[in-house]
Design a protein around this motif. Structure first.
Motif, PDB file in Angstrom:
ATOM      1  N   PRO A  76      -5.421  -7.320  -0.583  1.00  0.00           N
ATOM      2  CA  PRO A  76      -4.537  -6.397  -1.592  1.00  0.00           C
ATOM      3  C   PRO A  76      -5.228  -5.276  -2.049  1.00  0.00           C
ATOM      4  O   PRO A  76      -6.606  -5.181  -1.880  1.00  0.00           O
ATOM      5  CB  PRO A  76      -4.454  -7.504  -2.831  1.00  0.00           C
ATOM      6  CG  PRO A  76      -5.120  -8.832  -2.536  1.00  0.00           C
ATOM      7  CD  PRO A  76      -6.045  -8.538  -1.465  1.00  0.00           C
ATOM      8  N   TYR A  77      -4.499  -4.291  -2.098  1.00  0.00           N
ATOM      9  CA  TYR A  77      -4.788  -2.866  -2.506  1.00  0.00           C
ATOM     10  C   TYR A  77      -3.839  -2.247  -3.181  1.00  0.00           C
ATOM     11  O   TYR A  77      -2.726  -2.606  -3.211  1.00  0.00           O
ATOM     12  CB  TYR A  77      -5.305  -2.058  -0.993  1.00  0.00           C
ATOM     13  CG  TYR A  77      -4.036  -1.850  -0.408  1.00  0.00           C
ATOM     14  CD1 TYR A  77      -3.490  -0.322  -0.687  1.00  0.00           C
ATOM     15  CD2 TYR A  77      -3.218  -2.601   0.231  1.00  0.00           C
ATOM     16  CE1 TYR A  77      -2.462   0.001   0.047  1.00  0.00           C
ATOM     17  CE2 TYR A  77      -2.035  -2.216   0.975  1.00  0.00           C
ATOM     18  CZ  TYR A  77      -1.428  -1.009   0.626  1.00  0.00           C
ATOM     19  OH  TYR A  77      -0.465  -0.316   1.305  1.00  0.00           O
ATOM     20  N   VAL A  78      -4.418  -1.106  -3.755  1.00  0.00           N
ATOM     21  CA  VAL A  78      -3.368  -0.003  -4.494  1.00  0.00           C
ATOM     22  C   VAL A  78      -4.014   1.320  -4.104  1.00  0.00           C
ATOM     23  O   VAL A  78      -5.068   1.616  -4.067  1.00  0.00           O
ATOM     24  CB  VAL A  78      -3.240  -0.505  -5.946  1.00  0.00           C
ATOM     25  CG1 VAL A  78      -4.461  -0.311  -6.648  1.00  0.00           C
ATOM     26  CG2 VAL A  78      -2.088   0.386  -6.573  1.00  0.00           C
ATOM     27  N   GLY A  79      -2.825   2.293  -3.935  1.00  0.00           N
ATOM     28  CA  GLY A  79      -3.455   3.551  -3.865  1.00  0.00           C
ATOM     29  C   GLY A  79      -3.105   4.240  -5.158  1.00  0.00           C
ATOM     30  O   GLY A  79      -1.884   4.357  -5.672  1.00  0.00           O
ATOM     31  N   ILE A  80      -4.092   5.221  -5.600  1.00  0.00           N
ATOM     32  CA  ILE A  80      -4.000   5.939  -6.760  1.00  0.00           C
ATOM     33  C   ILE A  80      -3.983   7.330  -6.454  1.00  0.00           C
ATOM     34  O   ILE A  80      -4.989   7.672  -5.969  1.00  0.00           O
ATOM     35  CB  ILE A  80      -4.898   5.466  -7.648  1.00  0.00           C
ATOM     36  CG1 ILE A  80      -4.539   3.940  -8.061  1.00  0.00           C
ATOM     37  CG2 ILE A  80      -4.742   6.250  -9.159  1.00  0.00           C
ATOM     38  CD1 ILE A  80      -3.310   3.443  -8.975  1.00  0.00           C
ATOM     39  N   GLU A  81      -3.081   8.013  -6.983  1.00  0.00           N
ATOM     40  CA  GLU A  81      -3.031   9.522  -6.903  1.00  0.00           C
ATOM     41  C   GLU A  81      -3.245  10.014  -8.204  1.00  0.00           C
ATOM     42  O   GLU A  81      -2.000   9.926  -9.260  1.00  0.00           O
ATOM     43  CB  GLU A  81      -1.638  10.023  -6.315  1.00  0.00           C
ATOM     44  CG  GLU A  81      -1.998   9.806  -4.782  1.00  0.00           C
ATOM     45  CD  GLU A  81      -2.186  10.964  -3.846  1.00  0.00           C
ATOM     46  OE1 GLU A  81      -2.667  11.961  -4.358  1.00  0.00           O
ATOM     47  OE2 GLU A  81      -2.479  10.887  -2.607  1.00  0.00           O
ATOM     48  N   MET A  82      -4.285  10.577  -8.793  1.00  0.00           N
ATOM     49  CA  MET A  82      -4.526  11.460 -10.086  1.00  0.00           C
ATOM     50  C   MET A  82      -3.870  12.768  -9.865  1.00  0.00           C
ATOM     51  O   MET A  82      -4.222  13.601  -8.928  1.00  0.00           O
ATOM     52  CB  MET A  82      -5.921  11.275 -10.597  1.00  0.00           C
ATOM     53  CG  MET A  82      -6.455   9.875 -10.223  1.00  0.00           C
ATOM     54  SD  MET A  82      -8.217   9.850 -10.878  1.00  0.00           S
ATOM     55  CE  MET A  82      -9.032  10.764  -9.673  1.00  0.00           C
TER      56      MET A  82
END
Length: 243
Positions: free
Chosen positions: A206-212
């Protein structure tokens, strides 16, 4: 430690691993990109704020370890498939990168020196200490020089491809922090997700990509604020996985 990557913290089986492909603006002394050095402080060279937020997340214990790219994305873009033209780009956001007009041998040398060792280290880390979750951390510019009319009002984006197990919980957690969240914005993980496709989806992690948004993490106060928000998000995602 390697010129291709930098590791923070200690990876732990069942823990949280952060990956930051574009966390450095470093260009080795023996590589001449042929650009104004001032561009190395801009979004085309580095994901502003990622290294600092990653360090805070490791220090807080929200993330066990972070693997950060060791060179600027203008030297090699590790969030691309190896044979993709953008892995060694000759232009970015309207700026020519003449030092990247390489022949086959020159491009192969870049891949062998930076791209492959970076991904080999991630793969070896995952094989030795399989994480429960991977957090892919990036940042995006509020405006593109090549498309100044494009509105980018989101504070943070959540990216994913086929594996969307953590997407909805991450969006809910960040919205609960009062952030304006872009679901697959300002990019789509369906189109640009090379590192996570390779190391997370291929291993069914499981993963998530975060763009700040970069103007929100451009100083120490913003970095601390975002690190706190992402720390609380990670805690909620861990509970979601445990449930």
């Amino acid at each position: 430690m390697s010129e291709a990557w930098r590791r923070l913290g200690e990876p732990r089986a069942g823990g949280v691993l952060l990956i930051g492909d574009h966390a450095s603006a470093h260009v080795p002394d023996d590589i001449d990109l042929g650009i104004d050095a001032a561009l190395l402080r801009e979004h085309i060279a580095i994901d502003i704020g990622v290294a600092e937020v990653a360090e805070l997340l490791v220090e807080s214990g929200a993330v066990d370890a972070a693997i950060l790219g060791g060179v600027s994305r203008l030297v090699v873009d590790c969030n691309r498939d190896e044979d993709a033209p953008g892995a060694v780009s000759v232009a970015s956001d309207g700026h020519a990168i003449p030092g990247n007009a390489l022949d086959h041998d020159g491009r192969e040398a870049r891949m062998a020196r930076f791209f492959r060792p970076y991904h080999d280290h991630i793969a070896a880390t995952i094989a030795a200490h399989r994480p429960a979750m991977i957090l892919s951390l990036h940042s995006f510019t509020p405006s593109l020089a090549s498309d100044p009319e494009q509105a980018r009002p989101w504070h943070v984006g959540v990216l994913y491809n086929e594996d969307d197990r953590l997407a909805a919980p991450a969006i809910a957690a960040l919205a609960g922090e009062g952030l304006t969240v872009g679901d697959q914005l300002p990019y789509s993980g369906k189109l640009l997700n090379a590192t996570m496709n390779r190391h997370a989806e291929a291993n069914f992690i499981p993963y998530v990509g975060i763009e700040m948004r970069q103007d929100l993490v451009g100083d120490a106060a913003g970095q601390r604020r975002f690190a706190g928000q992402l720390s609380r998000m990670c805690n909620k995602l861990a509970l979601n996985l445990a449930g």
